[in-house]
Write a protein that holds these residues in place. Structure first.
Motif, PDB file in Angstrom:
ATOM      1  N   ARG A  53       0.816  -1.219   0.000  1.00 37.48           N
ATOM      2  CA  ARG A  53       0.000   0.000   0.000  1.00 37.48           C
ATOM      3  C   ARG A  53       0.840   1.256   0.000  1.00 37.48           C
ATOM      4  O   ARG A  53       0.361   2.332  -0.324  1.00 37.48           O
ATOM      5  N   LYS A  54       2.134   1.137   0.377  1.00 38.46           N
ATOM      6  CA  LYS A  54       2.973   2.335   0.413  1.00 38.46           C
ATOM      7  C   LYS A  54       3.794   2.499  -0.853  1.00 38.46           C
ATOM      8  O   LYS A  54       4.637   3.382  -0.946  1.00 38.46           O
ATOM      9  N   ARG A  55       3.593   1.617  -1.851  1.00 38.43           N
ATOM     10  CA  ARG A  55       4.435   1.692  -3.036  1.00 38.43           C
ATOM     11  C   ARG A  55       3.799   2.500  -4.158  1.00 38.43           C
ATOM     12  O   ARG A  55       4.419   2.738  -5.188  1.00 38.43           O
ATOM     13  N   ASN A  56       2.535   2.866  -3.978  1.00 35.55           N
ATOM     14  CA  ASN A  56       1.808   3.632  -4.979  1.00 35.55           C
ATOM     15  C   ASN A  56       1.863   2.992  -6.360  1.00 35.55           C
ATOM     16  O   ASN A  56       2.220   3.621  -7.347  1.00 35.55           O
ATOM     17  N   ILE A  57       1.520   1.705  -6.398  1.00 40.91           N
ATOM     18  CA  ILE A  57       1.429   0.993  -7.669  1.00 40.91           C
ATOM     19  C   ILE A  57       0.031   0.385  -7.745  1.00 40.91           C
ATOM     20  O   ILE A  57      -0.662   0.291  -6.742  1.00 40.91           O
ATOM     21  N   SER A  58      -0.382   0.005  -8.942  1.00 38.45           N
ATOM     22  CA  SER A  58      -1.632  -0.747  -9.079  1.00 38.45           C
ATOM     23  C   SER A  58      -1.317  -2.047  -9.771  1.00 38.45           C
ATOM     24  O   SER A  58      -0.348  -2.133 -10.509  1.00 38.45           O
ATOM     25  N   MET A  59      -2.178  -3.021  -9.527  1.00 39.36           N
ATOM     26  CA  MET A  59      -1.918  -4.307 -10.155  1.00 39.36           C
ATOM     27  C   MET A  59      -3.212  -4.863 -10.728  1.00 39.36           C
ATOM     28  O   MET A  59      -4.274  -4.754 -10.112  1.00 39.36           O
ATOM     29  N   VAL A  60      -3.106  -5.459 -11.896  1.00 42.17           N
ATOM     30  CA  VAL A  60      -4.239  -6.163 -12.497  1.00 42.17           C
ATOM     31  C   VAL A  60      -3.904  -7.644 -12.468  1.00 42.17           C
ATOM     32  O   VAL A  60      -2.873  -8.055 -12.990  1.00 42.17           O
ATOM     33  N   PHE A  61      -4.764  -8.413 -11.839  1.00 36.25           N
ATOM     34  CA  PHE A  61      -4.463  -9.823 -11.628  1.00 36.25           C
ATOM     35  C   PHE A  61      -5.032 -10.682 -12.749  1.00 36.25           C
ATOM     36  O   PHE A  61      -5.986 -10.305 -13.420  1.00 36.25           O
ATOM     37  N   GLN A  62      -4.447 -11.863 -12.882  1.00 40.55           N
ATOM     38  CA  GLN A  62      -4.882 -12.781 -13.924  1.00 40.55           C
ATOM     39  C   GLN A  62      -6.364 -13.130 -13.765  1.00 40.55           C
ATOM     40  O   GLN A  62      -7.093 -13.226 -14.729  1.00 40.55           O
ATOM     41  N   ASN A  63      -6.813 -13.325 -12.518  1.00 28.29           N
ATOM     42  CA  ASN A  63      -8.230 -13.657 -12.292  1.00 28.29           C
ATOM     43  C   ASN A  63      -9.053 -12.406 -11.981  1.00 28.29           C
ATOM     44  O   ASN A  63     -10.143 -12.507 -11.460  1.00 28.29           O
ATOM     45  N   TYR A  64      -8.512 -11.254 -12.292  1.00 30.61           N
ATOM     46  CA  TYR A  64      -9.167  -9.934 -12.113  1.00 30.61           C
ATOM     47  C   TYR A  64      -9.271  -9.516 -10.658  1.00 30.61           C
ATOM     48  O   TYR A  64      -9.145  -8.351 -10.345  1.00 30.61           O
ATOM     49  N   ALA A  65      -9.558 -10.492  -9.755  1.00 28.60           N
ATOM     50  CA  ALA A  65      -9.658 -10.176  -8.326  1.00 28.60           C
ATOM     51  C   ALA A  65     -10.564  -8.995  -8.048  1.00 28.60           C
ATOM     52  O   ALA A  65     -10.245  -8.125  -7.250  1.00 28.60           O
ATOM     53  N   LEU A  66     -11.713  -8.958  -8.702  1.00 27.80           N
ATOM     54  CA  LEU A  66     -12.697  -7.930  -8.359  1.00 27.80           C
ATOM     55  C   LEU A  66     -13.369  -8.331  -7.051  1.00 27.80           C
ATOM     56  O   LEU A  66     -13.512  -9.513  -6.765  1.00 27.80           O
ATOM     57  N   TYR A  67     -13.791  -7.331  -6.273  1.00 32.44           N
ATOM     58  CA  TYR A  67     -14.451  -7.644  -5.009  1.00 32.44           C
ATOM     59  C   TYR A  67     -15.891  -8.037  -5.298  1.00 32.44           C
ATOM     60  O   TYR A  67     -16.696  -7.194  -5.714  1.00 32.44           O
ATOM     61  N   PRO A  68     -16.248  -9.298  -5.084  1.00 28.90           N
ATOM     62  CA  PRO A  68     -17.550  -9.796  -5.554  1.00 28.90           C
ATOM     63  C   PRO A  68     -18.728  -9.137  -4.851  1.00 28.90           C
ATOM     64  O   PRO A  68     -19.820  -9.101  -5.397  1.00 28.90           O
ATOM     65  N   HIS A  69     -18.515  -8.637  -3.635  1.00 23.32           N
ATOM     66  CA  HIS A  69     -19.637  -8.108  -2.876  1.00 23.32           C
ATOM     67  C   HIS A  69     -19.825  -6.614  -3.074  1.00 23.32           C
ATOM     68  O   HIS A  69     -20.591  -5.993  -2.364  1.00 23.32           O
ATOM     69  N   MET A  70     -19.111  -6.035  -4.029  1.00 21.20           N
ATOM     70  CA  MET A  70     -19.238  -4.597  -4.255  1.00 21.20           C
ATOM     71  C   MET A  70     -19.659  -4.349  -5.698  1.00 21.20           C
ATOM     72  O   MET A  70     -19.343  -5.120  -6.591  1.00 21.20           O
ATOM     73  N   SER A  71     -20.348  -3.242  -5.902  1.00 17.79           N
ATOM     74  CA  SER A  71     -20.724  -2.850  -7.258  1.00 17.79           C
ATOM     75  C   SER A  71     -19.461  -2.431  -8.014  1.00 17.79           C
ATOM     76  O   SER A  71     -18.405  -2.232  -7.425  1.00 17.79           O
ATOM     77  N   VAL A  72     -19.600  -2.310  -9.321  1.00 22.24           N
ATOM     78  CA  VAL A  72     -18.477  -1.853 -10.130  1.00 22.24           C
ATOM     79  C   VAL A  72     -17.983  -0.499  -9.620  1.00 22.24           C
ATOM     80  O   VAL A  72     -16.789  -0.270  -9.472  1.00 22.24           O
TER      81      VAL A  72
END
Ligand SMILES: Nc1ncnc2c1ncn2[C@@H]1O[C@H](COP(=O)(O)OP(=O)(O)OP(=O)(O)O)[C@@H](O)[C@H]1O
Ligand SMILES: [Mg+2]
Lengths: 290, 367
Positions: B73-92
């Protein structure tokens, strides 16, 4: 002339009806005793014991309940309210503790690597395989040494240890289903591991935790064998043990017993209904993979 | 916006070494693609940059900060994962805004940035859905949106397209390229698909077994592979590799047939040296059906080959034949249909042939 499609449709109909019938029969077999208990709770004792049996109730009354709570003409003098309070306190407390340990332990087993992990897990499961009653003598001796006989705390400890293996096992399974990448994504998004747990993993495991809670509660609520050994008085006696108060040396007050059985059943039913929304809330893991 | 630097970075899992001291400098706003076969340490390297994996040795720098001991969280990077890792319980919407919310941004700012990202990625209509209600490509876009809303210093992608079907993969590839042009940011992208690598990268990093084999622009890596591994890995179908040895300025192949040493490498061979001759399928074509064959006759070798199998692909065909007892692939450009068993005169573009030392597998060009 029936086409193949028509014949297939008929076959499906027959299958559906058959399935329905089978389900109905099964439910009848399972529910009949319960139904009888509930009905008996509202019938006078002499109607219950009538020979030949009276199948369709002719008289319904709340007397049985009034009686066991100490109202009305013929008092039974059983401290149901005290038993009820004991049962509630003991079942609730032990459930909450078992859940806290279950969530922590389940998460640890699902996410961390540590020494003796598999052995520890196996040990927990094996412990659960030991029938509680087999432990009653050692527990009794231990508890009497340290003064936990006939104390709520004594039962709470026993129930927590009875429930923890199960809650850990169940909750571990739910955490395992949640891909680690969700927590990782949350951490990259700015969460600490702790925040990632509370905001992402915990909500997703909620249905599992609720299920574990229901099971733990019901186990504690219904447990009889150990409670009957470890309790003596209104200080700690629970409802299932209290049920035995209705059996005197020569008579059994069936009506009162059934009324009390209803009192035992109702909170369990209510709880299950309240939580079932969570149990089947169908948390779809659509965010992960198609 | 920042550069990323890896200095002698090592990763060990117990006794197993997954990454063997790699060095890499990724420039400001550069699009770098890590490619390599499965298990070569691409993901591990990426995850060390992200902070999801401890660094066993060496240093990782983002900007001018050493980030070895910083949590993700302190590196100020973003990552896109192979399985997307979207939070299933939240809206887009909440998925996109999650990082900003954690960072304590005001709701107004969050709404603006989410709208901006949704606009860039065409997600505006989908903001109130949950991830379960999205198609694979849409989920992919949400994952990218979640990465861009925070305006990070760098994006990390770990095989983001591998769960999509071929057509969608092509589309998303183009979108990622576009995204990089729109939101100019440093991108480190992991894939094992060399087409993705070629099309997306400013620079390609070819990895094998925890080592970096070659770093260069797609054309450098394609035209000047440093060894037989890179030669075989980059380019599809892979480069044909024929063993032989040098005799009197010629490469003598296994069946004693002779091919002249490519003129540009003439000074780099030793008499008797064991070599591997590398020729891309595109550089072996039936006469009159080649593409970009050199005009100069000295740069072309001619030989008759019997066709074993032809796979027509529309305007071109992939041809399987045999040179010096070894199966090779060749390309025929144009709509001509050829039959197995046919013998055709082929041209080989020697100008673009490669020679590798058979012992070290290294290209003679770089020696
Ligand atoms: N947790 C782990 N414990 C032990 N070895 C590991 C672990 N994670 C990865 N490895 C090893 O490290 C090496 C590199 O793994 P990595 O995941 O980086 O490969 P990759 O290049 O991303 O491959 P792929 O294309 O299959 O994703 C592999 O040999 C793998 O077996
Ligand atoms: Mg990987």
């Amino acid at each position: 002339m029936s086409t193949i499609a028509e014949r297939a449709a008929i076959r499906r109909r027959i299958q559906a009806v058959g399935l329905w019938l089978a389900t109905f029969l099964l439910m009848v077999i399972m529910c009949l005793p319960g139904l009888w208990v509930v009905l008996a709770a509202f019938r006078p004792n002499r109607e219950i014991l009538a020979k030949p049996p009276i199948w369709v109730p002719q008289q319904l009354t709340l007397n049985n309940f009034a009686k066991i709570f100490g109202f009305g003409s013929d008092q039974v003098g059983i401290p149901v309210l005290a038993y009820f309070t004991n049962s509630m306190v003991i079942a609730m407390t032990s459930t909450v503790i078992a859940l806290v340990i279950g969530v922590g332990g389940g998460y640890a087993f699902a996410r961390f690597r540590f020494r003796f992990k598999n052995g520890l897990f196996l040990g927990l499961m094996l412990f659960r395989a030991v029938p509680g009653i087999a432990l009653s003598l050692p527990i009794f001796m231990l508890w009497s040494r340290i003064g936990l006989i006939d104390a709520q705390l004594g039962l709470i400890i026993v129930y927590v240890s009875l429930n923890v293996p199960f809650t850990i096992w169940l909750i571990d399974g739910f955490f395992r289903q949640i891909p680690i990448s969700l927590s990782e994504a949350a951490q990259v998004d700015g969460c600490t591991r702790w925040q990632a747990f509370w905001k992402i993993e915990f909500p997703l495991a909620r249905s599992g935790i609720a299920a574990a809670g229901v099971f733990a509660f019901l186990t504690s609520w219904n447990e009889f064998a150990l409670a009957s050994q470890l309790t003596r008085t209104t200080d700690s006696k629970t409802l299932p043990v209290g049920l035995m108060d209705f059996t005197a040396q020569f008579t059994i007050d069936w009506a009162g017993m059934c009324a009390m059985a209803v009192i035992i059943i109702v909170p369990a039913l209510i709880l299950t209904f309240l939580v079932q929304k969570h149990l089947i809330s169908g948390l779809t893991f659509g965010g992960v993979k198609g | 916006m920042a550069s990323i630097m890896l200095k002698d970075v090592v990763k060990s899992y117990g006794k197993v070494r997954a990454v063997h001291g790699i060095n890499l400098e990724i420039g400001h706003n550069e699009f770098v693609v890590l490619v390599g076969p499965s298990g070569c340490g691409k993901s591990t390297t990426l995850r060390m940059i992200a902070g999801l994996e401890d660094i066993s040795g060496g240093e990782v720098l983002i900007g001018d900060r050493i980030v070895n001991d910083l949590p993700p969280r302190k590196r100020n990077i973003s990552m896109v994962f192979q399985n997307y890792a979207l939070y299933p319980h939240m809206s887009v919407r909440d998925n996109l805004g999650f990082g900003l919310k954690i960072a304590g941004q005001k709701p107004k700012v969050i709404a603006e940035r989410v709208a901006e990202a949704a606009d860039i990625l065409g997600l505006s209509e989908l903001l109130d859905r949950t991830p379960a209600e999205l198609s694979g490509g849409q989920r992919q876009r949400v994952a990218m949106g979640r990465a861009i809303v925070r305006h990070p210093d760098a994006f990390l992608f770990d095989e983001p397209l591998s769960n999509l079907d071929a057509k969608l993969r092509g589309q998303m590839r183009a979108e990622i390229k576009k995204l990089h042009q729109t939101v100019r940011t440093t991108i480190v992208y992991v894939t094992h698909d060399q087409i993705e690598a070629m099309t997306l990268a400013d620079r390609i990093v070819v990895m094998r077994g925890g080592h970096i084999e070659q770093v260069g622009t797609p054309m450098q890596v394609f035209n000047h592979p440093v060894n037989t591994f890179v030669a075989g890995f980059i380019g599809s179908p892979p480069m044909n590799q024929l063993p032989g040895h040098i005799e009197a300025g010629q490469v003598v192949l296994a069946d004693q047939s002779r091919v002249p040493v490519p003129p540009r490498l003439a000074g780099k061979v030793r008499e008797g040296q064991k070599v591997i001759l590398g020729i891309r399928p595109d550089d072996i074509s039936p006469q009159g059906h080649g593409l970009g064959m050199p005009e100069d006759a000295a740069q072309v070798a001619t030989l008759d080959l019997r066709i074993a199998l032809a796979e027509p692909l529309g305007m071109e065909s992939l041809i399987y034949t045999t040179i010096a007892g070894q199966e090779v692939q060749a390309k025929l450009y144009g709509p001509r249909i050829v039959q197995p068993g046919e013998v055709l005169t082929f041209q080989v573009a020697l100008a673009r042939a490669h020679l590798f030392d058979a012992e070290t597998t290294r290209s003679l060009e770089v020696l």
